[in-house]
Structures are given as C-alpha cells and as structure tokens.
Design a protein around this motif. Structure first.
Motif, mmCIF file in Angstrom:
data_model
loop_
_atom_site.group_PDB
_atom_site.id
_atom_site.type_symbol
_atom_site.label_atom_id
_atom_site.label_comp_id
_atom_site.label_asym_id
_atom_site.label_seq_id
_atom_site.Cartn_x
_atom_site.Cartn_y
_atom_site.Cartn_z
ATOM 1 N N ALA A 1 23.561 11.512 29.226
ATOM 2 C CA ALA A 1 23.408 11.680 27.780
ATOM 3 C C ALA A 1 24.498 12.595 27.257
ATOM 4 O O ALA A 1 24.803 13.633 27.847
ATOM 5 C CB ALA A 1 22.034 12.246 27.463
ATOM 6 N N LEU B 1 17.694 10.511 20.975
ATOM 7 C CA LEU B 1 19.097 10.593 21.373
ATOM 8 C C LEU B 1 19.992 9.942 20.312
ATOM 9 O O LEU B 1 19.569 9.027 19.598
ATOM 10 C CB LEU B 1 19.301 9.923 22.723
ATOM 11 C CG LEU B 1 18.580 10.617 23.883
ATOM 12 C CD1 LEU B 1 18.663 9.769 25.143
ATOM 13 C CD2 LEU B 1 19.178 12.003 24.142
ATOM 14 N N THR C 1 22.927 7.719 18.422
ATOM 15 C CA THR C 1 23.529 6.399 18.534
ATOM 16 C C THR C 1 24.736 6.357 17.605
ATOM 17 O O THR C 1 25.080 7.361 16.970
ATOM 18 C CB THR C 1 22.524 5.282 18.222
ATOM 19 O OG1 THR C 1 23.109 4.019 18.550
ATOM 20 C CG2 THR C 1 22.104 5.282 16.757
ATOM 21 N N ASP D 1 21.663 11.135 15.430
ATOM 22 C CA ASP D 1 20.331 10.766 15.893
ATOM 23 C C ASP D 1 19.469 10.423 14.686
ATOM 24 O O ASP D 1 19.889 10.543 13.529
ATOM 25 C CB ASP D 1 19.709 11.852 16.773
ATOM 26 C CG ASP D 1 19.421 13.152 16.040
ATOM 27 O OD1 ASP D 1 19.168 13.122 14.814
ATOM 28 O OD2 ASP D 1 19.428 14.214 16.695
ATOM 29 N N ARG E 1 16.626 6.687 25.079
ATOM 30 C CA ARG E 1 17.562 6.386 26.156
ATOM 31 C C ARG E 1 18.966 6.397 25.561
ATOM 32 O O ARG E 1 19.137 6.160 24.362
ATOM 33 C CB ARG E 1 17.242 5.035 26.793
ATOM 34 C CG ARG E 1 17.256 3.891 25.802
ATOM 35 C CD ARG E 1 16.437 2.706 26.264
ATOM 36 N NE ARG E 1 16.525 1.579 25.354
ATOM 37 C CZ ARG E 1 15.768 1.432 24.270
ATOM 38 N NH1 ARG E 1 14.874 2.356 23.955
ATOM 39 N NH2 ARG E 1 15.894 0.365 23.507
ATOM 40 N N HIS E 2 19.947 6.668 26.410
ATOM 41 C CA HIS E 2 21.308 6.885 25.924
ATOM 42 C C HIS E 2 22.175 5.654 26.119
ATOM 43 O O HIS E 2 22.278 5.140 27.227
ATOM 44 C CB HIS E 2 21.941 8.066 26.675
ATOM 45 C CG HIS E 2 23.402 8.226 26.416
ATOM 46 N ND1 HIS E 2 23.900 8.585 25.186
ATOM 47 C CD2 HIS E 2 24.482 8.054 27.222
ATOM 48 C CE1 HIS E 2 25.222 8.640 25.241
ATOM 49 N NE2 HIS E 2 25.602 8.317 26.468
ATOM 50 N N TYR E 3 22.781 5.190 25.017
ATOM 51 C CA TYR E 3 23.851 4.200 25.154
ATOM 52 C C TYR E 3 24.792 4.202 23.944
ATOM 53 O O TYR E 3 25.279 3.168 23.504
ATOM 54 C CB TYR E 3 23.311 2.791 25.449
ATOM 55 C CG TYR E 3 22.351 2.155 24.463
ATOM 56 C CD1 TYR E 3 22.753 1.088 23.659
ATOM 57 C CD2 TYR E 3 21.017 2.555 24.381
ATOM 58 C CE1 TYR E 3 21.875 0.464 22.799
ATOM 59 C CE2 TYR E 3 20.137 1.930 23.524
ATOM 60 C CZ TYR E 3 20.566 0.880 22.728
ATOM 61 O OH TYR E 3 19.679 0.255 21.865
#
Length: 312
Positions: A113, A203, A205, A239, A273-275
């Motif tokens: 992250a 998280l 984006t 976020d 979740r991190h992307y």
C-alpha cells in the motif's frame, strides 16, 4: 491526416475522442450498433462487432492507420477484432481499465500500500486466455469485467497483425454524460445530509477527467508509437474521505461517514485493498498529466448543477 477507426465512440469520452480526432483533421470511421449518429463528416458503419462475417462485410476493402477500440471486454471480442483488422491497420489501441490490477479478481503480485502499481504487474504477454468461458453471458461478463479486460489485452498483444497498445484508464469522472452514477452518488447523499459508507482503513485510488482521457487516447493513437500497456491517471491519489470532503465543500455541507469493516460493501471508491496505478510510464513517453485536485472541484460543481436541474 490519418485514417482512424473508432470501435464504439458513441458516448462519454469515446464520443469526445471522435469529435477531437475529426477536429484535428483526421479521417474518422466509427463502428457501432447505430444508437447514436456521429458528427457530420464522420463515417459510420452500423454493425455488431461480435458478428464476424457481418463485420468483415461492413469493412469491405477499408484500411486504417489506427484502430481505437473503446468497447472490447472479452477475449472472444478481441480475437474477432484481431482477425478482422490483421493487415488492415498498422496500429491498434484498446481502452482498458485500472480494474485489471484489482487483487480481489485475480492472483496478482503483491504491491505494498502506498506504492503505485506499475504496468508490469499485469503482463498481457503471459496472461492465460480461456476462450471457452461464458463470455457471452451478460451476468458472467459483469461479474468478471476485470478478467475479461485482462484476457482481451492478452489476445491482442499476441495477435501479431499490428502494433498493439492498451490504455489502462483510472476511474473516469466529469461531464454531464458520466453514466456510472458514482460521482452522483456522493453529490446526492452529501447534498441531502445522508451518510456515506466507508471502510475503516480506506485506501487511495486514482482518477482521470474524461476530457483528459479523450486527449490521451488521441495522443496514443496519433502522436506516439508505444506498444504494450500504459496507465492513465491524473496526479494525486485520493481516498474516499478526500473525495467526500471535496464534494461537501462544493455542496456547502458536512459529510457524514458510516464505517464498515474490511470486506463489506461500501460506497463507490472506498477500497479496502490497494491498486492505485503509477503513471510514470506515460510521463516518460511524453504525456503531462493534470492534478486531480485541480479539476475535481469543477467536476463536482458540474454534477451538483446537473442533479439540481429538473428533468424535462
């Protein structure tokens, strides 16, 4: 002047792309099902891209410098396009998505992250393709949107009949035609003082304005020769709480948050979740991105005005 074929191009940033291609002097052909007519001077082939014989008949002897595919969602569609345009175009650009990096949809390399996700986290040259999955089933396709895009990229990468590039778009916002309703969700709830559901550890984006994405696609089609995937996102991840704060500031209200646990459903753009993508490759290729915080307040103000306008 180049001969450009746009598959889709009837709404949102695809429609704007067609307009800007024409405005910059290119000869434009659009392929779609005919629900919307293109601007005067743009050729339209009304055909279902999933019907290969009819597509080939509609194309006839036409050739193009570049094809920009706005509506390729499955490996089956990609395979039809690869056959139809092999030897008919020198370059093929596919609009893809940040969702290819969602770790909830595939076993992907772990990215800590806070570390922007690079293109090589999903390599279409090595991605497994499964043509026999029920890609024609709308419910299956909706549930497997990210995988459909990954496999479509994989098919076109290996096709070999043209140089292939994909533009992996961040979450697109802005404009009266924004059809997902995600920004409107925040505008309406915050305007009315209703709660927005967020993850406890939401998280960040990344986002892109629809006009910037149209311009970047024009650049990818006509002003550069890169191949492979490139991430398209404005500078500055946000976020869900950042987003809600910007909406609240424009609406003159205070956001009300309700926290949900990881794994539970929350409002759009709340991620547990991190992307969040890296845009480093596009910058190295010559593209200069805007900053999200510079254009997002205007997009919110536009959405507020649209939601306040009574239906005709």
């Amino acid at each position: 002047m180049q001969r450009i074929c746009v598959i889709g191009g009837s709404r949102y940033f695809g429609k704007l792309l067609v307009e800007r291609l024409q405005a910059t002097g290119h000869q434009v052909t659009v392929i779609n099902r005919g629900s919307t007519r293109p601007p005067a001077g743009v050729e339209q082939l009304v055909v279902d891209r999933n019907d290969e014989p009819t597509l080939l008949a509609a194309l006839g002897s036409r050739t193009f410098d570049v094809v920009v595919d706005q509506v390729c969602y499955t490996p089956v569609q990609a395979a039809i396009a690869a056959r139809a345009f092999a030897g008919r175009t020198r370059r093929y650009v596919m609009t893809s998505t940040i969702e290819v990096y969602d770790p909830a949809t595939a076993a992907l390399p772990a990215v800590p992250a806070g570390t922007p996700v690079p293109e090589d986290s999903v390599d279409p040259a090595t991605w497994l393709v499964a043509m026999d999955l029920p890609w024609h089933d709308e419910a299956y396709l909706e549930a497997h949107y990210a995988e459909g895009k990954r496999q479509a990229e994989a098919v076109l990468t290996r096709a070999g009949g043209f140089a292939f590039a994909s533009v992996r778009s961040a979450h697109v916002l802005g404009g009266a035609q924004e059809f997902t309703g995600r920004l409107a969700h925040y505008v309406e709830r915050i305007r009315q003082g209703e709660e927005v559901t967020v993850h406890e550890k939401a998280l960040p984006t990344v986002f892109i304005h629809y006009e910037e994405l149209a311009d970047l696609l024009l650049w990818a089609a006509t002003a550069t020769e890169f191949t492979g995937p490139v991430n398209a996102c404005s500078d500055g991840p946000l976020d869900v709480c950042d987003l809600a704060a910007i909406v609240a500031a424009q609406a003159g209200r205070e956001p009300v948050h309700r926290v949900v646990a990881a794994g539970e459903t929350a409002s759009p753009f709340s991620f547990d979740r991190h992307y969040a993508m890296s845009n480093t490759r596009a910058k190295k290729l010559g593209w200069a991105f805007s900053r999200t915080i510079d254009w997002l307040p205007g997009a919110v103000a536009e959405a507020l005005t649209t939601s306040a306008t009574p239906a005709a």
